[in-house]
Design a protein around this motif. Structure first.
Motif, PDB file in Angstrom:
ATOM      1  N   HIS A 128       0.834  -1.208   0.000  1.00 62.75           N
ATOM      2  CA  HIS A 128       0.000   0.000   0.000  1.00 62.75           C
ATOM      3  C   HIS A 128       0.872   1.263   0.000  1.00 62.75           C
ATOM      4  O   HIS A 128       0.609   2.218  -0.739  1.00 62.75           O
ATOM      5  N   ALA A 129       1.890   1.242   0.839  1.00 63.82           N
ATOM      6  CA  ALA A 129       2.782   2.403   0.913  1.00 63.82           C
ATOM      7  C   ALA A 129       3.527   2.588  -0.410  1.00 63.82           C
ATOM      8  O   ALA A 129       3.720   3.718  -0.879  1.00 63.82           O
ATOM      9  N   ALA A 130       3.927   1.468  -1.011  1.00 70.43           N
ATOM     10  CA  ALA A 130       4.616   1.519  -2.303  1.00 70.43           C
ATOM     11  C   ALA A 130       3.719   2.189  -3.339  1.00 70.43           C
ATOM     12  O   ALA A 130       4.153   3.092  -4.072  1.00 70.43           O
ATOM     13  N   ALA A 131       2.459   1.779  -3.368  1.00 75.99           N
ATOM     14  CA  ALA A 131       1.509   2.373  -4.310  1.00 75.99           C
ATOM     15  C   ALA A 131       1.336   3.858  -4.000  1.00 75.99           C
ATOM     16  O   ALA A 131       1.284   4.693  -4.913  1.00 75.99           O
ATOM     17  N   GLY A 132       1.275   4.191  -2.712  1.00 78.70           N
ATOM     18  CA  GLY A 132       1.128   5.595  -2.324  1.00 78.70           C
ATOM     19  C   GLY A 132       2.263   6.440  -2.877  1.00 78.70           C
ATOM     20  O   GLY A 132       2.042   7.530  -3.415  1.00 78.70           O
ATOM     21  N   VAL A 133       3.477   5.924  -2.756  1.00 74.70           N
ATOM     22  CA  VAL A 133       4.653   6.657  -3.247  1.00 74.70           C
ATOM     23  C   VAL A 133       4.598   6.811  -4.772  1.00 74.70           C
ATOM     24  O   VAL A 133       4.917   7.871  -5.317  1.00 74.70           O
ATOM     25  N   GLU A 134       4.163   5.773  -5.466  1.00 77.49           N
ATOM     26  CA  GLU A 134       4.088   5.847  -6.928  1.00 77.49           C
ATOM     27  C   GLU A 134       2.974   6.793  -7.390  1.00 77.49           C
ATOM     28  O   GLU A 134       3.148   7.557  -8.348  1.00 77.49           O
ATOM     29  N   ILE A 135       1.835   6.761  -6.711  1.00 77.18           N
ATOM     30  CA  ILE A 135       0.722   7.656  -7.074  1.00 77.18           C
ATOM     31  C   ILE A 135       1.139   9.111  -6.821  1.00 77.18           C
ATOM     32  O   ILE A 135       0.877   9.998  -7.627  1.00 77.18           O
ATOM     33  N   LEU A 136       1.823   9.311  -5.709  1.00 73.90           N
ATOM     34  CA  LEU A 136       2.344  10.642  -5.403  1.00 73.90           C
ATOM     35  C   LEU A 136       3.270  11.128  -6.519  1.00 73.90           C
ATOM     36  O   LEU A 136       3.188  12.276  -6.966  1.00 73.90           O
ATOM     37  N   HIS A 137       4.157  10.243  -6.967  1.00 76.23           N
ATOM     38  CA  HIS A 137       5.074  10.595  -8.048  1.00 76.23           C
ATOM     39  C   HIS A 137       4.283  11.018  -9.294  1.00 76.23           C
ATOM     40  O   HIS A 137       4.617  12.005  -9.957  1.00 76.23           O
ATOM     41  N   ASN A 138       3.222  10.296  -9.574  1.00 76.14           N
ATOM     42  CA  ASN A 138       2.404  10.622 -10.743  1.00 76.14           C
ATOM     43  C   ASN A 138       1.671  11.958 -10.581  1.00 76.14           C
ATOM     44  O   ASN A 138       1.462  12.678 -11.558  1.00 76.14           O
ATOM     45  N   PHE A 139       1.269  12.258  -9.356  1.00 76.32           N
ATOM     46  CA  PHE A 139       0.698  13.597  -9.090  1.00 76.32           C
ATOM     47  C   PHE A 139       1.695  14.674  -9.493  1.00 76.32           C
ATOM     48  O   PHE A 139       1.350  15.639 -10.190  1.00 76.32           O
ATOM     49  N   THR A 140       2.960  14.517  -9.087  1.00 78.24           N
ATOM     50  CA  THR A 140       3.953  15.558  -9.402  1.00 78.24           C
ATOM     51  C   THR A 140       4.158  15.667 -10.918  1.00 78.24           C
ATOM     52  O   THR A 140       4.300  16.766 -11.441  1.00 78.24           O
ATOM     53  N   LEU A 141       4.112  14.526 -11.609  1.00 77.66           N
ATOM     54  CA  LEU A 141       4.299  14.571 -13.062  1.00 77.66           C
ATOM     55  C   LEU A 141       3.178  15.357 -13.736  1.00 77.66           C
ATOM     56  O   LEU A 141       3.425  16.184 -14.625  1.00 77.66           O
ATOM     57  N   VAL A 142       1.934  15.109 -13.320  1.00 78.12           N
ATOM     58  CA  VAL A 142       0.787  15.781 -13.953  1.00 78.12           C
ATOM     59  C   VAL A 142       0.873  17.294 -13.766  1.00 78.12           C
ATOM     60  O   VAL A 142       0.705  18.064 -14.723  1.00 78.12           O
ATOM     61  N   HIS A 143       1.175  17.724 -12.541  1.00 80.75           N
ATOM     62  CA  HIS A 143       1.250  19.175 -12.305  1.00 80.75           C
ATOM     63  C   HIS A 143       2.522  19.785 -12.904  1.00 80.75           C
ATOM     64  O   HIS A 143       2.480  20.882 -13.456  1.00 80.75           O
ATOM     65  N   ASP A 144       3.639  19.082 -12.831  1.00 82.34           N
ATOM     66  CA  ASP A 144       4.871  19.615 -13.441  1.00 82.34           C
ATOM     67  C   ASP A 144       4.690  19.777 -14.952  1.00 82.34           C
ATOM     68  O   ASP A 144       5.171  20.755 -15.537  1.00 82.34           O
ATOM     69  N   ASP A 145       4.008  18.809 -15.570  1.00 78.77           N
ATOM     70  CA  ASP A 145       3.800  18.896 -17.020  1.00 78.77           C
ATOM     71  C   ASP A 145       2.969  20.120 -17.400  1.00 78.77           C
ATOM     72  O   ASP A 145       3.199  20.727 -18.453  1.00 78.77           O
ATOM     73  N   ILE A 146       2.019  20.499 -16.542  1.00 78.67           N
ATOM     74  CA  ILE A 146       1.274  21.745 -16.814  1.00 78.67           C
ATOM     75  C   ILE A 146       2.249  22.915 -16.747  1.00 78.67           C
ATOM     76  O   ILE A 146       2.340  23.725 -17.666  1.00 78.67           O
ATOM     77  N   MET A 147       2.991  22.976 -15.637  1.00 78.28           N
ATOM     78  CA  MET A 147       3.875  24.126 -15.402  1.00 78.28           C
ATOM     79  C   MET A 147       4.970  24.240 -16.450  1.00 78.28           C
ATOM     80  O   MET A 147       5.403  25.338 -16.777  1.00 78.28           O
ATOM     81  N   ASP A 148       5.419  23.079 -16.958  1.00 75.88           N
ATOM     82  CA  ASP A 148       6.497  23.084 -17.957  1.00 75.88           C
ATOM     83  C   ASP A 148       5.968  23.104 -19.390  1.00 75.88           C
ATOM     84  O   ASP A 148       6.749  23.037 -20.332  1.00 75.88           O
ATOM     85  N   HIS A 149       4.650  23.163 -19.548  1.00 76.59           N
ATOM     86  CA  HIS A 149       4.027  23.119 -20.874  1.00 76.59           C
ATOM     87  C   HIS A 149       4.486  21.910 -21.680  1.00 76.59           C
ATOM     88  O   HIS A 149       4.732  22.031 -22.892  1.00 76.59           O
ATOM     89  N   SER A 150       4.641  20.761 -21.047  1.00 70.93           N
ATOM     90  CA  SER A 150       5.107  19.569 -21.758  1.00 70.93           C
ATOM     91  C   SER A 150       3.946  18.912 -22.511  1.00 70.93           C
ATOM     92  O   SER A 150       2.929  18.599 -21.914  1.00 70.93           O
ATOM     93  N   PRO A 151       4.118  18.707 -23.812  1.00 70.83           N
ATOM     94  CA  PRO A 151       3.021  18.114 -24.587  1.00 70.83           C
ATOM     95  C   PRO A 151       2.892  16.606 -24.409  1.00 70.83           C
ATOM     96  O   PRO A 151       1.800  16.057 -24.540  1.00 70.83           O
ATOM     97  N   THR A 152       4.027  15.921 -24.171  1.00 72.71           N
ATOM     98  CA  THR A 152       3.960  14.464 -24.063  1.00 72.71           C
ATOM     99  C   THR A 152       4.752  13.964 -22.860  1.00 72.71           C
ATOM    100  O   THR A 152       5.629  14.654 -22.328  1.00 72.71           O
ATOM    101  N   ARG A 153       4.437  12.754 -22.461  1.00 65.79           N
ATOM    102  CA  ARG A 153       5.097  12.083 -21.338  1.00 65.79           C
ATOM    103  C   ARG A 153       5.007  10.587 -21.614  1.00 65.79           C
ATOM    104  O   ARG A 153       3.930  10.078 -21.883  1.00 65.79           O
ATOM    105  N   ARG A 154       6.142   9.907 -21.584  1.00 69.49           N
ATOM    106  CA  ARG A 154       6.181   8.484 -21.904  1.00 69.49           C
ATOM    107  C   ARG A 154       5.467   8.174 -23.233  1.00 69.49           C
ATOM    108  O   ARG A 154       4.675   7.230 -23.326  1.00 69.49           O
ATOM    109  N   GLY A 155       5.692   9.034 -24.212  1.00 62.43           N
ATOM    110  CA  GLY A 155       5.149   8.803 -25.545  1.00 62.43           C
ATOM    111  C   GLY A 155       3.658   9.029 -25.706  1.00 62.43           C
ATOM    112  O   GLY A 155       3.083   8.723 -26.757  1.00 62.43           O
ATOM    113  N   ARG A 156       3.004   9.554 -24.678  1.00 63.16           N
ATOM    114  CA  ARG A 156       1.565   9.817 -24.792  1.00 63.16           C
ATOM    115  C   ARG A 156       1.300  11.299 -24.478  1.00 63.16           C
ATOM    116  O   ARG A 156       2.083  11.932 -23.756  1.00 63.16           O
ATOM    117  N   PRO A 157       0.182  11.827 -24.962  1.00 52.14           N
ATOM    118  CA  PRO A 157      -0.139  13.215 -24.616  1.00 52.14           C
ATOM    119  C   PRO A 157      -0.271  13.372 -23.100  1.00 52.14           C
ATOM    120  O   PRO A 157      -0.758  12.464 -22.420  1.00 52.14           O
TER     121      PRO A 157
END
Lengths: 327, 327
Positions: free
Chosen positions: B68-97
């Motif tokens: 459960h904690a492992a999943a929590g850490v990974e979901i948290l990481h994904n939260f940062t990616l989603v918001h960082d991608d907005i802030m960095d205006h990144s169009p793609t991530r891991r080959g997907r929009p």
């Protein structure tokens, strides 16, 4: 000296204010802690944190022991305001520029994120054998608030929204977190499930009443007391309880006029009086008043399920304030 | 059958994948759970959650109990990616929009918010007498990640950034959460402070090594293996370890050429070879390689402070993989 609920409320509000004034101790990075402080020092009625403390006291706990959790609930509320203001393109909040206006979008996104984490930081300082349950409840509250906001934004785009959809949405966006606030306070003070049920129901009821009354005041309030022009919801094309309830009840020409608010995304300010007439004629205003009265009656009955105490008296006073609210 | 670290890693990665595949059970509101699923099912190396499980096992705990904690850490990481991608205006991530590209900004803000709450939902399912400490550690990790991102954005706007500022920033943005991941796994399995220290240091060291190596690979990697053009950081004007270290070491004409990256917000792709030469000549590349080697040596020494076990072997294998990484 006789007991004064108003002083009781003010006392706890001051405790929260002091807590929030000194909560942010770091200054760098400036673009994170500057806006975070700006938000937390922005005032407000602090209803949610006071509710946490009063709920704790009302079940026999020490209000002081609920202070960290109270602050957590208030900081969480401020996180939702910062992000909602971005999504709603709101230029001001409590008479000051919003974070994304005073700084920029990126700063506001990140400030909101930090506030959410800081809310957990405060909450997790709580000393309680039920800390895991408290944290889970808090977390489910955050998820539900996000759901409420997502529904709210979806409904803005949707042509057909039923008044029941609206009630479901405000239950998530507003009422649930008040229920969580009350229950968390309760959990710090007791494990009595009956009392916890009463607190949860109380929070839900005042939350729902507050939101429907907000919609009502936009059309019936005194403009000076409200501090903004009445009818703004209609001008902005908002799908409020009144509009959706009137759409459900109206027939023929009135229905067509109401539909314009949705179709045109708002109506000119000069037409407000006509809409007020339709809201009256269809019984939408009476229905909103009934909803508010019913929720407040439930809230008062919930309080009756708690033992008599100063805290209960103050919770009742808050409920009555809400009932008499004209602005 | 002999023990295979790679299989060990794959086994835990599969557990996380399965967990995340079934984690989102709701479907409405679609604009919240649609993108949340999209993000969580987007794959990735899942290094962080595997680290949580291996850390737990390495101190004598059951890896399963850290899921459960492992999943929590990974979901948290994904939260940062989603918001960082907005802030960095990144169009793609891991080959997907990215979420804000496939949906819109508001959806991405809210999806990130929900993912952060969902991360806590997963984490708080952990059964541990140390759950409060674990949750606090996680929370401090989130605050620090926000600080790191804020510094990162501030540095983009600042003309003068010292390489030490950069190291401080990546320590917050990347390394700390790896330290937290390792320590949380450890806390689920032990209360031995020596072993917890070793895990924390291990996480920090591989996190820092990973980030500096990323900067290095952008200039020295094989383009086909990297999957993108080398020198992209220079084209985009990013203030990487290499650029800042070269600026610190360079003199005269080289320094003026390096300064152009900052002043002009990037350089033409045709000039990359020249910058590679300066990076070599100033010793910036050697310095980056030294930093990476030193951090990896620390990481290996940290592992030596743990008892021998399959989990420790797999952590060492992961460290070696990182050291040999050419893409």
């Amino acid at each position: 000296m006789t007991f004064s609920p108003e002083q009781h409320y003010r006392q706890y509000r001051s405790q929260i204010e002091r807590y929030l004034q000194s909560f942010i101790s770091e200054s760098k990075p400036h673009t994170l802690y500057g806006p975070s402080e700006y938000v937390l020092k922005g005032g407000g009625k602090r209803i949610r944190p006071v509710l946490v403390q009063l709920a704790c006291e009302a079940v026999g706990g020490e209000a002081r022991e609920a202070l960290h959790a109270a602050a957590g609930v208030e900081i969480l509320h401020n996180f939702t305001l910062v992000h909602d203001d971005i999504m709603d393109h709101s230029p001001t909040r409590r008479g000051r520029p919003t974070v994304h206006t005073k700084w920029d979008h990126n700063v506001a996104i990140l400030t909101g994120d930090a506030l959410l984490a800081l809310a957990y930081r405060a909450l997790l300082k709580t000393r309680s054998p039920r800390i895991q349950e408290i944290s889970r409840l808090f977390t489910e509250g955050v998820v539900i608030v996000c759901e409420g906001q997502a529904f709210d934004k979806e409904f803005e785009e949707r042509r057909r929204v039923h008044v029941n959809d609206y009630l479901m949405m405000i239950e998530r966006k507003t009422a649930r977190m008040l229920a969580v606030a009350a229950e968390i306070g309760g959990l710090i003070g007791t494990s009595d499930t009956g009392r916890l049920d009463a607190l949860r129901s109380f929070g839900t009821s005042i939350g729902r009443a507050f939101q429907v009354q907000d919609d009502l005041l936009d059309i019936v309030a005194d403009e000076e007391e409200l501090g903004k022009r009445t009818g703004s919801d209609l001008v902005e094309g908002k799908k409020t309880f009144l509009l959706l309830e009137a759409l459900r009840l109206a027939k023929g020409k009135d229905k067509a006029i109401l539909q314009k608010v949705v179709n045109n995304g708002g109506v000119p300010r000069s037409r407000i009086a006509e809409y007020r007439r339709i809201y009256e004629a269809t019984g939408a205003i009476a229905s909103a008043e009934r909803h508010v009265a019913q929720d407040l009656a439930t809230a008062r009955a919930d309080l009756e399920r708690l033992p008599a105490s100063n805290a209960r008296t103050t919770l009742l006073w808050l409920t009555d304030m809400l009932a008499r609210r004209t602005f």
